[in-house]
Write a protein that holds these residues in place. Structure first.
Motif, PDB file in Angstrom:
ATOM      1  N   ASN A 168      -6.533  73.740  44.386  1.00 24.49           N
ATOM      2  CA  ASN A 168      -5.510  74.618  44.941  1.00 24.49           C
ATOM      3  C   ASN A 168      -5.319  75.794  43.999  1.00 24.49           C
ATOM      4  O   ASN A 168      -5.284  75.628  42.786  1.00 24.49           O
ATOM      5  CB  ASN A 168      -4.193  73.855  45.080  1.00 24.49           C
ATOM      6  N   LEU A 169      -5.159  76.969  44.557  1.00 27.96           N
ATOM      7  CA  LEU A 169      -5.001  78.185  43.760  1.00 27.96           C
ATOM      8  C   LEU A 169      -3.665  78.833  44.073  1.00 27.96           C
ATOM      9  O   LEU A 169      -3.328  79.044  45.234  1.00 27.96           O
ATOM     10  CB  LEU A 169      -6.146  79.165  44.063  1.00 27.96           C
ATOM     11  N   GLY A 170      -2.903  79.110  43.035  1.00 23.55           N
ATOM     12  CA  GLY A 170      -1.626  79.788  43.224  1.00 23.55           C
ATOM     13  C   GLY A 170      -1.468  80.881  42.189  1.00 23.55           C
ATOM     14  O   GLY A 170      -2.117  80.877  41.143  1.00 23.55           O
ATOM     15  N   THR A 171      -0.610  81.829  42.482  1.00 23.61           N
ATOM     16  CA  THR A 171      -0.328  82.921  41.549  1.00 23.61           C
ATOM     17  C   THR A 171       1.131  82.832  41.131  1.00 23.61           C
ATOM     18  O   THR A 171       2.016  82.674  41.972  1.00 23.61           O
ATOM     19  CB  THR A 171      -0.596  84.286  42.200  1.00 23.61           C
ATOM     20  N   THR A 172       1.381  82.905  39.838  1.00 24.26           N
ATOM     21  CA  THR A 172       2.750  82.809  39.336  1.00 24.26           C
ATOM     22  C   THR A 172       3.086  84.016  38.470  1.00 24.26           C
ATOM     23  O   THR A 172       2.221  84.554  37.779  1.00 24.26           O
ATOM     24  CB  THR A 172       2.942  81.501  38.528  1.00 24.26           C
ATOM     25  N   SER A 173       4.332  84.452  38.545  1.00 18.81           N
ATOM     26  CA  SER A 173       4.789  85.576  37.722  1.00 18.81           C
ATOM     27  C   SER A 173       5.041  85.089  36.298  1.00 18.81           C
ATOM     28  O   SER A 173       5.489  83.957  36.094  1.00 18.81           O
ATOM     29  CB  SER A 173       6.085  86.164  38.279  1.00 18.81           C
ATOM     30  N   VAL A 174       4.764  85.945  35.329  1.00 20.25           N
ATOM     31  CA  VAL A 174       5.062  85.625  33.938  1.00 20.25           C
ATOM     32  C   VAL A 174       6.492  86.070  33.652  1.00 20.25           C
ATOM     33  O   VAL A 174       6.795  87.264  33.722  1.00 20.25           O
ATOM     34  CB  VAL A 174       4.083  86.331  32.978  1.00 20.25           C
ATOM     35  N   PRO A 175       7.419  85.121  33.386  1.00 23.37           N
ATOM     36  CA  PRO A 175       8.813  85.496  33.170  1.00 23.37           C
ATOM     37  C   PRO A 175       8.968  86.381  31.944  1.00 23.37           C
ATOM     38  O   PRO A 175       8.441  86.067  30.876  1.00 23.37           O
ATOM     39  CB  PRO A 175       9.534  84.159  32.986  1.00 23.37           C
ATOM     40  N   ASP A 176       9.666  87.492  32.099  1.00 24.18           N
ATOM     41  CA  ASP A 176       9.853  88.430  30.992  1.00 24.18           C
ATOM     42  C   ASP A 176      11.202  89.129  31.161  1.00 24.18           C
ATOM     43  O   ASP A 176      11.350  90.038  31.995  1.00 24.18           O
ATOM     44  CB  ASP A 176       8.718  89.468  30.986  1.00 24.18           C
ATOM     45  N   PRO A 177      12.219  88.719  30.393  1.00 23.96           N
ATOM     46  CA  PRO A 177      13.558  89.316  30.518  1.00 23.96           C
ATOM     47  C   PRO A 177      13.589  90.812  30.222  1.00 23.96           C
ATOM     48  O   PRO A 177      14.521  91.517  30.624  1.00 23.96           O
ATOM     49  CB  PRO A 177      14.400  88.530  29.506  1.00 23.96           C
ATOM     50  N   ARG A 178      12.544  91.336  29.556  1.00 23.61           N
ATOM     51  CA  ARG A 178      12.513  92.774  29.252  1.00 23.61           C
ATOM     52  C   ARG A 178      12.423  93.606  30.525  1.00 23.61           C
ATOM     53  O   ARG A 178      12.939  94.725  30.589  1.00 23.61           O
ATOM     54  CB  ARG A 178      11.326  93.086  28.325  1.00 23.61           C
ATOM     55  N   LEU A 179      11.767  93.047  31.556  1.00 24.26           N
ATOM     56  CA  LEU A 179      11.677  93.761  32.836  1.00 24.26           C
ATOM     57  C   LEU A 179      13.055  93.994  33.448  1.00 24.26           C
ATOM     58  O   LEU A 179      13.317  95.047  34.021  1.00 24.26           O
ATOM     59  CB  LEU A 179      10.816  92.963  33.828  1.00 24.26           C
ATOM     60  N   GLU A 180      13.927  92.985  33.318  1.00 26.05           N
ATOM     61  CA  GLU A 180      15.282  93.108  33.869  1.00 26.05           C
ATOM     62  C   GLU A 180      16.052  94.211  33.150  1.00 26.05           C
ATOM     63  O   GLU A 180      16.781  94.990  33.783  1.00 26.05           O
ATOM     64  CB  GLU A 180      16.015  91.773  33.744  1.00 26.05           C
ATOM     65  N   LYS A 181      15.897  94.286  31.842  1.00 24.87           N
ATOM     66  CA  LYS A 181      16.573  95.326  31.050  1.00 24.87           C
ATOM     67  C   LYS A 181      16.078  96.720  31.460  1.00 24.87           C
ATOM     68  O   LYS A 181      16.862  97.659  31.617  1.00 24.87           O
ATOM     69  CB  LYS A 181      16.322  95.106  29.559  1.00 24.87           C
ATOM     70  N   LEU A 182      14.763  96.841  31.634  1.00 27.02           N
ATOM     71  CA  LEU A 182      14.194  98.134  32.035  1.00 27.02           C
ATOM     72  C   LEU A 182      14.674  98.513  33.438  1.00 27.02           C
ATOM     73  O   LEU A 182      14.943  99.689  33.717  1.00 27.02           O
ATOM     74  CB  LEU A 182      12.670  98.076  31.987  1.00 27.02           C
TER      75      LEU A 182
END
Length: 365
Positions: free
Chosen positions: A40-54
């Motif tokens: 099975n193949l899935g794509t997951t986001s890499v959590p990065d709180p810096r994106l929220e700040k930006l």
């Protein structure tokens, strides 16, 4: 930069449950061996709180995190290197990944059968290690035979490759994986072309029960001791708990659940970040009103190489990079304020990108 981590392990150790938590895909998850047959193949986001700040500062039309592909590969059994069970298919699938997430069962539960009848993560680890090493031994033996013909012509590169191949063969005969043989990075760059499974970086994921999710248990300690000499990482996670978290609908509900367990964040967040680190990756950002976006690059990449991740034309026609440090941008609040503070830099082709750089590229094709 499409990167894949393969989730591997014996049947019934929690691979598919973990995969379901990591991706939007819903793999089958059942209490019997070989539930997973096709990967099975899935794509997951890499959590990065810096994106929220930006996002707060830029207020863009959209935010795009960086991602990683996760592959849930069929369970392995003894004899896989000789084609037992789904061995050949498993080994072909695992070759295509960049890193291995090796799930080990580190919990007791009489209701969940173990393929070998008892819980023993060290035995389970060794079963898979041996099968992968046997397959690599077969691969390296063929490589040595093919190099023998080239060496006769006096090819210096072939001589170097042969020296490395012989060291690998000796190590495999001693029951050691390639990644634990102490090769330098330059040597590993050569070895990469050999396409050996045990040269891939590995993270041992200890799947524990709820009582052990915060501080581990005796099984986890056994794993830590067993892999101390390897170039590997160990992560403790409760796949069942992670599955429960994903079922909760709101952020507040998830936070309350985590607080009850004494955890700051879901274990899958830590797993993704550690997998990112395992692959020697880092992030830089582009930030504008249209889009704030995270980009994945390997550590040590220069500005033109980083630009090439966006588009090959950016690398070919690279002129310069305009760079702001993330902490400066957060401190001063805008690009113009960063410039006023003298923190806005213009860098050339030799600049090595740092984690968290906010970049804008000038190019001409």
């Amino acid at each position: 930069m499409a990167l894949k981590c393969g989730i591997v392990g014996l049947p019934n150790v929690g691979k598919s449950t973990l995969f379901n938590c990591l991706s939007n895909a819903k793999a089958q998850s059942a209490n019997f061996p070989f539930c997973t047959i096709e990967p099975n193949l899935g794509t997951t986001s890499v959590p990065d709180p810096r994106l929220e700040k930006l996002e707060e500062l830029v207020n863009p039309e959209r935010v795009v995190p960086t991602t990683m592909e996760i592959v849930d590969i069929a369970g392995l059994v003894k004899g896989a290197s000789k084609g037992e069970g789904l061995g050949n298919q498993f080994l072909a699938n695992i070759r295509e990944t960049d890193a291995i997430l090796h799930v080990l069962r580190c919990f007791d539960d009489g209701n969940i059968v173990h393929v070998d009848g008892s819980v023993d993560p060290i035995r389970d680890k060794e079963i898979i290690d041996i099968e992968l090493q046997l397959k690599d031994f077969e691969t390296i033996d063929k490589k040595i035979q093919s190099l023998a013909r080239v060496i006769k012509s006096g090819d210096k590169d072939a001589l170097k490759e042969n020296e490395l191949a012989l060291r690998i063969k000796t190590g495999l005969e001693q029951g050691k994986s390639v990644r634990g043989l102490g090769f330098s990075q330059d040597e590993m760059d050569v070895i990469k072309s050999f396409n050996l499974i045990t040269s891939k970086p590995v993270m041992y994921v200890c799947n524990v029960d709820e009582a052990s999710v915060k501080s581990g248990n005796q099984y986890v300690e056994q794993v830590r001791a067993a892999v101390a000499a390897e170039n590997a990482e160990v992560l403790v996670i409760g796949a069942k708990i992670e599955a429960d978290i994903t079922e909760l609908e709101t952020y507040d509900e998830r936070q309350m659940f985590l607080e009850e367990l004494g955890l700051e964040e879901p274990g899958v967040n830590r797993l993704i970040r550690q997998a990112y680190h395992l692959l020697n990756l880092q992030t830089y950002f582009t930030a504008g009103v249209k889009e704030v976006r995270a980009w994945t690059i390997r550590k040590g990449m220069t500005a033109p190489q980083a630009a090439g991740v966006i588009h090959s034309d950016f690398e070919k026609g690279f002129i310069r990079a305009e760079v702001m440090k993330y902490h400066d941008y957060i401190q001063y609040g805008s690009e113009s304020a960063v410039k006023d503070a003298g923190k806005f830099k213009v860098e050339g082709k030799e600049y090595v990108v740092e984690d968290g750089d906010i970049m804008h590229f000038r190019f001409n094709v």
